[in-house]
Write a protein that holds these residues in place. Structure first.
Motif, PDB file in Angstrom:
ATOM      1  N   ARG A 619       0.965  -1.158   0.000  1.00 35.42           N
ATOM      2  CA  ARG A 619       0.211  -0.057  -0.179  1.00 35.42           C
ATOM      3  C   ARG A 619       0.951   1.246  -0.005  1.00 35.42           C
ATOM      4  O   ARG A 619       0.679   2.179  -0.877  1.00 35.42           O
ATOM      5  CB  ARG A 619      -0.965  -0.002   1.283  1.00 35.42           C
ATOM      6  N   HIS A 622       2.547   1.530  -3.485  1.00 37.50           N
ATOM      7  CA  HIS A 622       1.619   2.020  -4.613  1.00 37.50           C
ATOM      8  C   HIS A 622       1.132   3.691  -4.334  1.00 37.50           C
ATOM      9  O   HIS A 622       1.084   4.205  -5.340  1.00 37.50           O
ATOM     10  CB  HIS A 622       0.217   1.517  -4.363  1.00 37.50           C
ATOM     11  N   THR A 657      -6.108   0.867  -4.628  1.00 36.25           N
ATOM     12  CA  THR A 657      -4.728   1.517  -4.952  1.00 36.25           C
ATOM     13  C   THR A 657      -4.444   1.633  -6.583  1.00 36.25           C
ATOM     14  O   THR A 657      -3.636   2.362  -7.050  1.00 36.25           O
ATOM     15  CB  THR A 657      -3.382   1.005  -4.454  1.00 36.25           C
TER      16      THR A 657
END
Length: 800
Positions: A619, A622, A657
């Motif tokens: 995460r 991204h 994402t």
């Protein structure tokens, strides 16, 4: 009648009838209604699958102290020489059966013949055993050791001490209750003079087996003078025992066959309708999770109706030995049984002697001495592995599974599968239950799942198949972590698996330059967690690469390496990833994922980052514009629900994402894996499971991940070609050096050229397209670098 209909409706909805309700059905004879309810209950538990066990029949002794009036198995005139089969006789049969693909050795014998026959006692003395049970223990242990067959033992009524002796050598055992009616033991009845056929000792044996966690087969024999009410009473007695212990893996409904030379030679045999009524009642009494079996050789003309009555198993079928209990009824040929089962709308699937849910929980149900054999013989659902294909191995994939891929739109697709596929292709998010159901697909359901995935692939990606020209650089195989599956890492300077190494900067730079000169657009870089590595090490590696080839894309560092690097420098993930990006990091490989479920990771990689930490690294990447791949390593010790949760977590991250470029299923290569060599993992996925993983990934990740990649290192060339029919639109990289999978025992090459990848793809009317790591078209300079003349068409395709 209304009350009985209500009972059946409740049963169809999943509620087990109470004992009173079940007994109330004794006079219910609406066969279409009963069969419809039983069939719907069966389908909820077993879907479109009917199982069988491929076995050899070993009648260790046909002497018995009982005198059942319908039996021809027992011999009443023994001699010392013929009282027992010799070990050599049993081994000869068992070896022949193993060569024919049998996995079960069924030991059948009469009840404690030494208590009645002098010849049996003398024979046991000659053999060197104190009892028949002691001889069974020795024979079963020897047959398993010498042939690999898993013993199933039908030894009659047993004490807890005798069961304890047998458990280490028996994957499962069996004892037919036959009837719970004492009336059948009275004078003139079939069990008169047979002390072991009284219900009490038989139920006591089943109770003791439950206390010892022995998977048991039991059942009833119909047509010997019992009433329908007594049949239900027997089924309820078995259900009560199972409710206490959970150890009854199947209930057999066996129909009496009149045999010449017995006292019951002239008795009427149960009709097919009577048999089907009893099967349906057994299904209603036990629900959808119980195995309900009817021997197919006893009713060969009624198999479709028997299936429609609610069975999900045909029992043991032998390609070699006769049914010694019913010698007048030969086993059906397996090819014919498969055709008959398919005509009934079901898929015939082999199992082991131990049923799937018990095989999947060996810690409870299997003695330690047999656990490895069971674990190595099963697939992800606990059913039998039926081919020799293994990920990374040299054997070709099974032609039968590949041929299923060439039958678009099969006719016998399960309604629930059809509905899930409709939802998936429409872009609806699948639930855990939906994904598990797709992963269970067999037979024509399997064909339809693969077909639907490939149709979706065509709509999303067209007919081109991508690949990247790259080089793997695994800079060190020294690792402080102890992932139980890994055969690549070394804990010190040397290992029994080969030498430990740590590449210096000069060697890394040389390999990068070689890759660039050969036309690579990417270097893929990962390694072990070396004890001296810090976050600065990875920054230095990036600088080395960029100095050697400034324009090459760096696809590097697993989430575990990112996590460790940030920790050693005291940085947040975001700050550390920013430094890596500034130093030249292009994208992250989505490795170190294995199975994103901490229940599995606790055994598979206990000291590695957990599921949430892996997701956090991705995460953060991204969020900085660093795109990643995502992977799954499957076929070891995970269950289907773990796979489903993994796919859902990856899908949800991608939806959040939009940072995942591709999903890469990685079949577990087991050969050198410590987890496997210690007997704690399966032999990787079956070929069917490997293909399904790609297909289900395409469906479950839609529409958030566009690209699904097949690994030629894991699947082999033929396997990759088959995967092109399951939703795959990418075949990975040329690699130049591949060491992690080969360390685990894979035999496929360390490099595949552009020419070879193109030929691999285009033999199936697809078009090979060279791509970059981010699925863009490489520059003309890269496309033409170091090409052979035969690779020019790839350049043209990429440009156009």
């Amino acid at each position: 009648m209304r009350e009985l209909t209500h009972i059946l409706q409740a049963a169809a909805s999943g509620a087990l009838p109470t004992s009173e309700q079940a007994l109330a059905l004794a006079d219910y004879d609406d066969m279409p209604e009963l069969m419809a309810v039983a069939s719907s209950i069966r389908d909820r538990g077993s879907r479109n699958v009917v199982t069988y066990s491929r076995k050899v029949f070993l009648p260790l002794t046909r002497l018995c102290r009982d005198v059942c009036h319908y039996c021809t198995f027992s011999r009443q005139s023994p001699s010392v020489d013929s009282a027992y089969l010799t070990l050599e006789q049993m081994l000869e049969t068992a070896h022949q059966g193993a060569r024919l693909g049998c996995k079960e050795a069924l030991f059948t014998l009469g009840e404690k013949p030494e208590l009645r026959y002098k010849a049996a006692r003398e024979a046991l003395t000659r053999l060197g055993f104190a009892s028949t049970i002691d001889y069974v223990v020795h024979a079963a242990e020897t047959v398993h050791r010498e042939t690999g067959l898993l013993p199933h033992i039908n030894a009659g009524c047993l004490t807890e001490e005798e069961l304890t002796k047998l458990r280490p050598v028996a994957a499962s055992m069996g004892l037919m209750l036959e009837s719970a009616s004492e009336r059948l033991c009275e004078p003139g009845m079939p069990h008169h003079g047979s002390p072991d056929k009284h219900p009490a000792p038989r139920l006591a044996t089943l109770e003791a087996a439950g206390r010892l966690n022995v998977p048991m087969t039991s059942g009833i024999l119909i047509g010997i003078g019992e009433t329908r009410l007594e049949r239900i009473e027997a089924l309820l007695a078995l259900r009560d025992i199972h409710a206490r212990h959970g150890h009854l893996q199947e209930i057999i409904v066996q129909n009496f066959r009149a045999k010449p030379g017995t006292l019951m030679a002239d008795n009427y045999e149960p009709s097919l309708d009577d048999l089907c009524w009893t099967i349906a009642m057994a299904r209603i009494v036990f629900g959808g999770d119980m195995g309900i079996q009817a021997p197919p050789n006893l009713s060969p003309q009624g198999l479709q109706k028997i299936v429609a009555s609610g069975i999900n198993d045909w029992g043991g079928i032998s390609p070699l030995t006769a049914d010694f209990v019913n010698p007048e009824a030969p086993w059906p040929h397996l090819e014919q049984l498969e055709r008959d089962t398919r005509a009934a709308g079901k898929h015939l699937q082999e199992r082991l002697t131990i049923y799937p849910c018990y095989a999947a929980d060996t810690a409870r149900w299997v003695d330690p001495g047999l656990r490895v054999a069971v674990m190595h013989g099963i697939d992800a659902e606990g059913l039998a592995r039926t081919d020799n294909w293994i990920a990374g191995g040299a054997l070709q994939p099974p032609a039968a599974e590949i041929s299923r891929l060439r039958v678009p739109e099969p006719a016998l697709v399960s309604p629930d599968i059809a509905e899930i596929l409709r939802q998936a292709t429409a872009g609806q998010l699948l639930s855990e239950k939906d994904i598990v159901r797709l992963l269970q697909a067999r037979g024509e359901d399997f064909t339809q799942v693969c077909y639907s995935a490939d149709k979706l692939r065509s709509q999303q990606c067209g007919e081109s198949v991508g690949f990247v020209v790259n080089r793997n650089i695994n800079y060190t195989n020294i690792c402080t972590f102890s992932c139980s599956f890994c055969a690549f890492s070394k804990g010190g300077k040397r290992s029994h698996r080969g030498s430990a190494y740590d590449l210096d900067s000069a060697e890394i730079a040389q390999r990068v330059r070689e890759a660039w000169d050969q036309g690579a657009t990417e270097v893929c870089m990962q390694g072990g967690i070396h004890p001296s590595y810090t976050g600065e090490t990875y920054l230095r590696i990036l600088r080395t690469v960029k100095e050697a080839a400034p324009l090459i894309h760096v696809h590097a560092f697993s989430p575990l390496e990112i996590w460790q690097g940030a920790q050693t420098l005291g940085l947040t993930l975001t700050d550390y990833l920013s430094q890596l990006k500034e130093a030249g990091l292009g994208t992250l490989p989505g490795t170190a994922a294995e199975i994103l479920d901490d229940e599995v990771r606790a055994t598979l990689c206990p000291d590695k980052i957990n599921t949430q930490q892996w997701l956090e690294v991705m995460r953060c990447a991204h969020g900085l514009g660093i795109r990643t791949t995502a992977t799954i390593m499957f076929g070891h010790l995970e269950r289907l629900e773990h796979v489903a949760r993994h796919l859902m977590r990856v899908r949800d991250l991608a939806a959040e994402t939009a940072g995942i470029t591709e999903f890469v299923p990685l079949p577990f290569v087991h050969m050198e894996s410590p987890l496997f060599t210690r007997g704690k993992a399966r032999k990787g996925p079956t070929f069917r499971e490997a293909l399904l993983m790609h297909a289900v990934a395409r469906l479950a990740l839609h529409p958030h991940i566009r690209n699904v990649q097949a690994s030629w290192v894991k699947l082999g060339p033929t396997g990759v070609q088959a995967a092109l029919y399951t939703g795959v639109n990418d075949v990975g990289g040329t690699l130049m050096n591949e060491s992690i999978t080969r360390s685990a025992g894979a035999v496929h090459g360390q490099e595949m050229t552009r020419d070879e990848l193109s030929a691999l793809v285009e033999i199936h009317q697809r078009v090979a397209r060279q791509r970059t790591t981010l699925y863009e078209t490489p520059s003309i300079e890269r496309l033409s670098a170091n090409q052979t003349p035969s690779e020019q068409h790839i350049t043209l395709m990429a440009v156009t």
